[in-house]
Motif scaffolding. Sequence first.
Motif, mmCIF file in Angstrom:
data_model
loop_
_atom_site.group_PDB
_atom_site.id
_atom_site.type_symbol
_atom_site.label_atom_id
_atom_site.label_comp_id
_atom_site.label_asym_id
_atom_site.label_seq_id
_atom_site.Cartn_x
_atom_site.Cartn_y
_atom_site.Cartn_z
ATOM 1 N N ILE A 120 39.122 -18.559 -79.718
ATOM 2 C CA ILE A 120 39.592 -19.366 -78.590
ATOM 3 C C ILE A 120 38.425 -19.966 -77.829
ATOM 4 C CG2 ILE A 120 40.883 -19.306 -76.420
ATOM 5 C CD1 ILE A 120 42.460 -16.929 -77.596
ATOM 6 N N GLY A 121 37.392 -19.153 -77.596
ATOM 7 C CA GLY A 121 36.303 -19.570 -76.712
ATOM 8 C C GLY A 121 35.385 -20.635 -77.290
ATOM 9 N N LEU A 122 35.073 -20.528 -78.585
ATOM 10 C CA LEU A 122 34.167 -21.518 -79.183
ATOM 11 C C LEU A 122 34.732 -22.941 -79.120
ATOM 12 C CD1 LEU A 122 32.755 -19.527 -82.243
ATOM 13 C CD2 LEU A 122 31.484 -20.314 -80.233
ATOM 14 N N PRO A 123 35.989 -23.173 -79.545
ATOM 15 C CA PRO A 123 36.529 -24.541 -79.419
ATOM 16 C C PRO A 123 36.598 -25.029 -77.966
ATOM 17 C CG PRO A 123 37.877 -23.249 -80.926
ATOM 18 C CD PRO A 123 36.945 -22.294 -80.267
ATOM 19 N N VAL A 124 36.954 -24.128 -77.047
ATOM 20 C CA VAL A 124 37.017 -24.540 -75.636
ATOM 21 C C VAL A 124 35.623 -24.901 -75.129
ATOM 22 C CG1 VAL A 124 37.558 -23.790 -73.283
ATOM 23 C CG2 VAL A 124 39.089 -23.192 -75.162
ATOM 24 N N GLY A 125 34.616 -24.097 -75.494
ATOM 25 C CA GLY A 125 33.244 -24.404 -75.085
ATOM 26 C C GLY A 125 32.748 -25.714 -75.674
ATOM 27 N N ILE A 126 33.079 -25.972 -76.945
ATOM 28 C CA ILE A 126 32.699 -27.243 -77.580
ATOM 29 C C ILE A 126 33.380 -28.407 -76.881
ATOM 30 C CG2 ILE A 126 32.911 -28.591 -79.703
ATOM 31 C CD1 ILE A 126 32.598 -25.919 -81.240
ATOM 32 N N LEU A 127 34.669 -28.243 -76.570
ATOM 33 C CA LEU A 127 35.400 -29.299 -75.869
ATOM 34 C C LEU A 127 34.803 -29.554 -74.490
ATOM 35 C CD1 LEU A 127 37.829 -31.205 -76.170
ATOM 36 C CD2 LEU A 127 39.259 -29.432 -75.134
ATOM 37 N N MET A 128 34.408 -28.497 -73.790
ATOM 38 C CA MET A 128 33.766 -28.664 -72.473
ATOM 39 C C MET A 128 32.450 -29.428 -72.583
ATOM 40 S SD MET A 128 34.327 -24.978 -70.624
ATOM 41 C CE MET A 128 33.252 -25.428 -69.243
ATOM 42 N N SER A 129 31.699 -29.148 -73.652
ATOM 43 C CA SER A 129 30.400 -29.811 -73.811
ATOM 44 C C SER A 129 30.547 -31.297 -74.104
ATOM 45 C CB SER A 129 29.608 -29.139 -74.934
ATOM 46 O OG SER A 129 30.208 -29.392 -76.196
ATOM 47 N N ARG A 130 31.696 -31.706 -74.612
ATOM 48 C CA ARG A 130 31.910 -33.103 -74.994
ATOM 49 C C ARG A 130 32.679 -33.890 -73.946
ATOM 50 N NH1 ARG A 130 31.044 -33.262 -80.700
ATOM 51 N NH2 ARG A 130 32.323 -35.123 -80.990
ATOM 52 N N SER A 131 33.154 -33.201 -72.891
ATOM 53 C CA SER A 131 33.951 -33.879 -71.876
ATOM 54 C C SER A 131 33.656 -33.286 -70.504
ATOM 55 C CB SER A 131 35.451 -33.743 -72.202
ATOM 56 O OG SER A 131 36.239 -34.191 -71.121
ATOM 57 N N ASP A 132 33.113 -34.103 -69.609
ATOM 58 C CA ASP A 132 32.849 -33.644 -68.244
ATOM 59 C C ASP A 132 34.149 -33.331 -67.505
ATOM 60 O OD1 ASP A 132 30.122 -33.887 -68.580
ATOM 61 O OD2 ASP A 132 30.057 -35.955 -67.815
ATOM 62 N N ARG A 133 35.202 -34.073 -67.812
ATOM 63 C CA ARG A 133 36.486 -33.818 -67.151
ATOM 64 C C ARG A 133 37.028 -32.448 -67.537
ATOM 65 N NH1 ARG A 133 41.026 -38.363 -67.520
ATOM 66 N NH2 ARG A 133 39.418 -39.386 -66.239
ATOM 67 N N THR A 134 36.929 -32.116 -68.829
ATOM 68 C CA THR A 134 37.366 -30.794 -69.271
ATOM 69 C C THR A 134 36.543 -29.701 -68.607
ATOM 70 O OG1 THR A 134 38.022 -31.713 -71.410
ATOM 71 C CG2 THR A 134 37.740 -29.326 -71.281
ATOM 72 N N GLN A 135 35.252 -29.931 -68.476
ATOM 73 C CA GLN A 135 34.395 -28.950 -67.817
ATOM 74 C C GLN A 135 34.803 -28.746 -66.363
ATOM 75 O OE1 GLN A 135 29.782 -28.159 -68.132
ATOM 76 N NE2 GLN A 135 30.133 -29.888 -66.766
ATOM 77 N N MET A 136 35.163 -29.823 -65.666
ATOM 78 C CA MET A 136 35.600 -29.710 -64.274
ATOM 79 C C MET A 136 36.899 -28.927 -64.157
ATOM 80 S SD MET A 136 34.781 -33.555 -62.858
ATOM 81 C CE MET A 136 35.661 -33.210 -61.320
ATOM 82 N N ILE A 137 37.772 -29.033 -65.163
ATOM 83 C CA ILE A 137 39.050 -28.319 -65.118
ATOM 84 C C ILE A 137 38.873 -26.850 -65.492
ATOM 85 C CG2 ILE A 137 41.347 -28.165 -66.161
ATOM 86 C CD1 ILE A 137 41.225 -31.212 -66.541
ATOM 87 N N VAL A 138 38.081 -26.578 -66.544
ATOM 88 C CA VAL A 138 37.984 -25.225 -67.078
ATOM 89 C C VAL A 138 37.076 -24.340 -66.226
ATOM 90 C CG1 VAL A 138 37.263 -23.856 -69.079
ATOM 91 C CG2 VAL A 138 38.472 -26.015 -69.409
ATOM 92 N N THR A 139 36.015 -24.886 -65.647
ATOM 93 C CA THR A 139 35.057 -24.070 -64.905
ATOM 94 C C THR A 139 35.693 -23.271 -63.769
ATOM 95 O OG1 THR A 139 33.231 -25.565 -65.465
ATOM 96 C CG2 THR A 139 32.919 -24.112 -63.569
ATOM 97 N N ILE A 181 32.602 -19.006 -73.661
ATOM 98 C CA ILE A 181 32.935 -20.395 -73.317
ATOM 99 C C ILE A 181 31.786 -21.043 -72.568
ATOM 100 C CG2 ILE A 181 34.499 -21.869 -71.991
ATOM 101 C CD1 ILE A 181 36.722 -19.889 -72.519
ATOM 102 N N ARG A 182 31.282 -20.356 -71.557
ATOM 103 C CA ARG A 182 30.201 -20.919 -70.730
ATOM 104 C C ARG A 182 28.940 -21.172 -71.546
ATOM 105 N NH1 ARG A 182 31.032 -20.747 -65.224
ATOM 106 N NH2 ARG A 182 32.584 -19.265 -64.421
ATOM 107 N N LEU A 183 28.533 -20.201 -72.349
ATOM 108 C CA LEU A 183 27.262 -20.328 -73.055
ATOM 109 C C LEU A 183 27.352 -21.253 -74.264
ATOM 110 C CD1 LEU A 183 25.920 -16.696 -72.709
ATOM 111 C CD2 LEU A 183 25.138 -18.746 -71.550
ATOM 112 N N THR A 184 28.530 -21.392 -74.861
ATOM 113 C CA THR A 184 28.704 -22.408 -75.903
ATOM 114 C C THR A 184 28.550 -23.798 -75.300
ATOM 115 O OG1 THR A 184 30.182 -20.988 -77.183
ATOM 116 C CG2 THR A 184 30.279 -23.351 -77.618
ATOM 117 N N ASN A 185 29.206 -24.018 -74.169
ATOM 118 C CA ASN A 185 29.084 -25.285 -73.456
ATOM 119 C C ASN A 185 27.631 -25.560 -73.073
ATOM 120 O OD1 ASN A 185 29.654 -27.591 -71.783
ATOM 121 N ND2 ASN A 185 29.746 -26.235 -70.017
ATOM 122 N N LEU A 186 26.964 -24.549 -72.503
ATOM 123 C CA LEU A 186 25.580 -24.722 -72.064
ATOM 124 C C LEU A 186 24.656 -24.989 -73.239
ATOM 125 C CD1 LEU A 186 23.437 -24.550 -69.802
ATOM 126 C CD2 LEU A 186 23.300 -22.098 -70.268
ATOM 127 N N GLY A 187 24.804 -24.203 -74.313
ATOM 128 C CA GLY A 187 23.906 -24.363 -75.457
ATOM 129 C C GLY A 187 23.993 -25.740 -76.080
#
Length: 299
Positions: A120-139, A181-187
């Motif tokens: 669950i977390g890896l796809p969500v983290g990848i999606l967050m890294s590719r979309s600032d809007r998703t990051q604003m919602i998920v964070t 999720i956080r560290l996948t997005n960050l990395g």
Amino acid sequence: MADSSWLTRFPEMERTDLLAIRKTLDEGFRNFSRAYGDAIESFFDPLLAFLVWFEKLLLNTPWWIVLLCITALAYFASRSWKLCLGVVISFLLIGYFGMWEDTMRTMSIIIVSTVLALLIGLPVGILMSRSDRTQMIVTPLLDIMQTLPGFVYLIPVVMLLGIGKVPGVIAVVIYAIPPIIRLTNLGIRLVDAEVMEAATAYGASPMQRLLGVQIPLAMPTIMAGINQTIMMALSMVVIASMIGVKGLGQPVLKAITNQYFTLGMLNGLAIVVLAIVFDRISQAYAKRTQAHLGGIKNG
């Protein structure tokens, strides 16, 4: 002089309103659990079947084969005979003190929970890294998940699914998933823009850039997230034992309620041993990955 009686009545009115709101919410959740509880339980039946099968696999497999597999995993991750020796000694002591079965039950829950958290977390983290809007919602959701006490997760899960393995796994996944999720997005976001430009110039598609460039370069950070997810999952073992999850957490809980000092200490140390083993294996693999990437960059 102005009438101030409404000021004295305000706290009582406020309490009445809050009680009415709480009663409405409680009744609504109870009605929802009665109406859809059976359907939700049946949805998780495959997960329960897999949990039971995996636990029986670990329990019925001869101890020396399980130990050999864990030692082989440690060597594959670290290439260190010292770590392998530490793993062997640690698990032999666990077996010597009669905690092997509970350790295997705990390992089954932790492994399944970690795998689910990664799926669950890896796809969500990848999606967050590719979309600032998703990051604003998920964070903000991740902030809430990391702030709420672990006991709070048990309330809705138990009301919907009762007690047992599946509610425990769900509670562990919810508690342990934010780091990956956080560290996948960050990395992925920290991958050098020049490297991405070079990959684009060579005609790589977005999927090729993700799988061939971003994820490999972000792997040390992602491994740190996996490490933290495992540690947080292990920290939920004792709490999950309160809803019927068998393993090392139940003897610790029994020791707390009955003041069995030795029982609590031994099983607590077994949880610490698992945490150290998983931590060292994941950290060693992360260091090897980082060194490999460093060699590629220098080459």
